[in-house]
Structure formats: C-alpha cells, structure tokens
Motif scaffolding. Structure first.
Motif, PDB file in Angstrom:
ATOM      1  N   ASP A  30      -4.843   4.645  72.637  1.00  0.00           N
ATOM      2  CA  ASP A  30      -5.535   4.606  71.345  1.00  0.00           C
ATOM      3  C   ASP A  30      -5.586   5.975  70.666  1.00  0.00           C
ATOM      4  N   LEU A  31      -5.291   7.042  71.401  1.00  0.00           N
ATOM      5  CA  LEU A  31      -5.260   8.378  70.815  1.00  0.00           C
ATOM      6  C   LEU A  31      -3.902   8.652  70.191  1.00  0.00           C
ATOM      7  N   PRO A  32      -3.815   9.622  69.258  1.00  0.00           N
ATOM      8  CA  PRO A  32      -2.500  10.026  68.762  1.00  0.00           C
ATOM      9  C   PRO A  32      -1.579  10.357  69.923  1.00  0.00           C
ATOM     10  N   LYS A  33      -0.257  10.096  69.735  1.00  0.00           N
ATOM     11  CA  LYS A  33       0.650  10.108  70.885  1.00  0.00           C
ATOM     12  C   LYS A  33       0.692  11.449  71.624  1.00  0.00           C
ATOM     13  N   HIS A  34       0.435  12.561  70.943  1.00  0.00           N
ATOM     14  CA  HIS A  34       0.444  13.853  71.625  1.00  0.00           C
ATOM     15  C   HIS A  34      -0.847  14.105  72.405  1.00  0.00           C
ATOM     16  N   LYS A  35      -1.898  13.319  72.120  1.00  0.00           N
ATOM     17  CA  LYS A  35      -3.204  13.598  72.706  1.00  0.00           C
ATOM     18  C   LYS A  35      -3.616  12.632  73.806  1.00  0.00           C
ATOM     19  N   GLY A  36      -2.894  11.538  73.970  1.00  0.00           N
ATOM     20  CA  GLY A  36      -3.268  10.551  74.981  1.00  0.00           C
ATOM     21  C   GLY A  36      -2.459  10.657  76.253  1.00  0.00           C
ATOM     22  N   LEU A  37      -1.983  11.867  76.568  1.00  0.00           N
ATOM     23  CA  LEU A  37      -1.109  12.082  77.726  1.00  0.00           C
ATOM     24  C   LEU A  37      -1.839  12.871  78.808  1.00  0.00           C
ATOM     25  N   THR A  38      -1.498  12.571  80.050  1.00  0.00           N
ATOM     26  CA  THR A  38      -2.056  13.301  81.188  1.00  0.00           C
ATOM     27  C   THR A  38      -0.936  13.638  82.158  1.00  0.00           C
ATOM     28  N   MET A  39      -0.952  14.868  82.679  1.00  0.00           N
ATOM     29  CA  MET A  39       0.034  15.303  83.658  1.00  0.00           C
ATOM     30  C   MET A  39      -0.549  15.181  85.058  1.00  0.00           C
ATOM     31  N   PHE A  40       0.279  14.681  85.970  1.00  0.00           N
ATOM     32  CA  PHE A  40      -0.103  14.577  87.370  1.00  0.00           C
ATOM     33  C   PHE A  40       0.875  15.401  88.205  1.00  0.00           C
TER      34      PHE A  40
END
Length: 381
Positions: free
Chosen positions: A172-182
């Motif tokens: 639901d966030l803008p595509k650059h902001k809804g990402l998480t690195m593992f």
C-alpha cells in the motif's frame, strides 16, 4: 594534487602482488572461465590471513582509504577471480553501515575470514533495472516473516553462505517505500537455485523462494526501509568494489599479442593502445575518488555512477577497437589455435557490454548523474 602512494600503501600493494603470484595460477583463471564461477577460495583466505579483507571493507578498515582501490586494482590487473570476493566485501560494508550489533557479530567474521560469500537477490525476471517494482513479498506471520517469490541474476548463489534479499513488505506504500531488505543463510529451507550461463562466461542464477521463514534478526536496516539499504550497497558497488580496471589486463593481453604478430609498430594500433592507456588512467583516478569517499564513511553513489559509466564504456570501446584490429583472430575463443591474445580479445568483446549493466545500467546511472549532479529535470515518470 599528489596522487603518489605513500610508502605504507606501496608496501601494501607489493604484498597484494605477492599473494596473487603465490595463489592465482593460469589454471585457476582458465577454470574461472570454464566453470563461470569467478571466485578463488585460496586467494580469499590468503588475503584474510593478512587482515586485508577487514582493511578493505568500507567503514571498517583502519588503513589508508586508498587501500580499497589498490587491492581491487591489483586483483583486476592480474585477471584474478574476484567477483565473489567483491560482492562479499560490499555487503560486509552494508552490514557494517546499517546492520545491528548482533548481525555484525554473526555475519561479518565469516566474510572477513575469507570463508563466506554473499549473493544479492535484487532483480526479478520482469523487473531488471526497475528494482522498485519487484513482487517478491515478505508477509508477517506472528514472530516470523514468510517470503515468497523469485529473483534473477543471483550471482554466486550456488557458492554463497549468505543472501541479501529485497522484498515487498507493504504493497500500500509507494513502491520505493514499501520494501524491506533481509540477510539470511542460503541454506534456509525453501530456497531453490538454478544456473543461468551468460555470454560473458560467468555463471549467474535464478532463485526461487517458497515459504521461506525468517525472524526479525534477518531484517537488514529498517522495515520498509529497504530502498535506503540498497542505495548503501549501490554506493559501494558503483565504481568502488572493483569492475573499473578491466581495461588494464585487456591492454596488456593485446599489447603482448600485437608484438608477437608484428602489428605493434602500426601507427594506428599504437594510437589506439595509447588511447586505451589514457582511459585506464582516468578510470583509476575516478575509482580512487569513489573509494576514498566510501572508505571514509561517506556515500559515493553519485561519484560511483560517474566512475562506472566512464570505466565500463571505455572498456567497451577498447574491446571493440582491439577486436577490429585483430581481424579474424579476434573472433577465436580460448583454446582455439591462432586466437588473438590466447582468446582474451574475443572474451573481452563479450564481457565488456555486460559490465555496462552490472550495478544499474548505463542509462540509469546517466539519469542519476543528470538529476543529482547536473540538476536536470527528471526525464522519466
């Protein structure tokens, strides 16, 4: 400005050269091109035993910042198998920059000892350079994250101990902001690796993630802050952790072959070799600047973009020119009789275009330079 190396850095360079001479053989280089695995564990361990991997890790090393450039410059000039090492140290720098203390204690020792490699799960089959549009997802399930999806170009996944994986955690966030690195072990259940062989002889991989379960200890950086974590990695990758001196061994191989066949006295050949030598020197100076910024704790993303664009395009120009001058012999590959420079001219002609894609395509890097350095308006929506 004085670009000469200090006595201590010259000693460091001489030690690197001795390590290369003792550990990298022609058979190792041939095996690299035959298997597509650009890594040499004996070299990695030898560098680690001298403490050089820790000294070269951005933000961690205590030596002269230019040592970062010196090490990769020497390794690349020798044509050593270093792709796996370069990625491992780059991600070590990311863990040092944004990782938790627990992650640093758990992950860094294995990398800095030369025992563990890292692979990167960024791009996907339908979203190569448009990384922000990825669909691999991580969904919270109690105390765990459940990861499902697929990645492309996961180089060294078949050898790596660790995986850095970019996922979508909030659609639901803008595509650059809804990402998480593992960051997680490659032996985590649910990960599948399949080989993908490239035109440049390197083996990369396609990887699949089916109900992969990890805890919060695997989150690298902040939840939904994966884009920032990735930009830290890119700032090291572009023009810092190797990949900008490939024109040096190409020139050496071509020059020796040109002397053998007697074309090194042709003014046109000499002019082209001089042009390549100049480009190699410019690429070296640009890389030193990026390395100094990164090793001093700064973000070298913009300078790295400039370095990468210049160095990779200069390498491509050199490879095309030398293959043209070599004529039919420049079309022959390794182990084929009569191949120009034992096949390296043909190899570099295939390898050079690929380098303009690594770490973001030339077009993306040009946009980065235009918008952030030249302050030009965005050319894309």
């Amino acid at each position: 400005m004085d670009f000469s190396l200090s006595p201590a850095v010259r000693d460091f360079r001489d030690t690197i050269r001795r390590i290369v001479a003792d550990t990298v053989t022609p058979a190792d280089i041939d095996r690299m091109h035959t298997t597509g695995t650009f890594d040499l564990p004996a070299l990695n361990r030898a560098l680690a035993e001298h403490g050089f991997l820790e000294r070269a890790t951005p933000g961690l090393g205590k030596g002269d910042p230019v040592e970062l450039w010196v090490m990769f410059n020497e390794l690349e000039k020798a044509g050593a198998p270093i792709d796996g090492l370069a990625v491992a140290l780059m991600i070590a720098g990311v863990v040092q920059a944004v990782g938790t203390e627990e992650q640093k204690e758990r992950i860094l020792p294995s990398i800095l000892a030369g025992e563990a490699l890292v692979c990167m799960g960024y791009s996907e089959a339908d979203y190569g350079s448009d990384v922000a549009s990825i669909t691999t997802k991580a969904v919270r399930d109690g105390d765990e994250w459940v990861i499902d999806g697929a990645k492309m170009w996961t180089t060294m996944a078949h050898e790596a101990r660790w995986l850095i994986l970019l996922t979508r955690t909030d659609p639901d966030l803008p595509k650059h902001k809804g990402l998480t690195m593992f960051i997680l072990p490659m032996d985590t259940p649910g990960i599948t690796v399949e080989p993908v062989h490239t035109m440049a002889t390197e083996r990369t991989n396609a990887t699949w993630y089916d109900d992969v379960r990890v805890g919060d200890e695997a989150v690298l950086g902040e939840v939904n802050g994966g884009w920032r974590t990735m930009t830290v990695a890119l700032s090291f990758e572009r023009g810092v952790m190797g990949g900008t001196n490939t024109g040096v061994p190409l020139l050496r191989h071509f020059r020796h072959w040109a002397a053998e066949v007697g074309i090194d006295t042709d003014p046109r050949v000499r002019e082209e070799m001089a042009r390549v030598a100049i480009d190699n020197q410019v690429a070296a100076l640009l890389t030193q600047r990026s390395a100094w910024i990164a090793a001093s704790g700064g973000q070298a993303g913009l300078e790295g973009s400039m370095t990468k664009v210049f160095a990779t395009e200069a390498y491509q120009r050199a490879a095309e020119a030398f293959q043209r001058m070599a004529g039919p012999a420049g079309l022959l590959q390794f182990h084929q009789p009569g191949a120009a420079a034992d096949g390296f001219v043909e190899y570099d002609a295939r390898h050079a275009p690929v380098t303009t894609i690594y770490g973001g395509t030339t077009e993306i890097n040009r946009n980065n330079i235009a918008e952030r350095h030249l302050k030009l308006p965005r050319a894309r929506r």
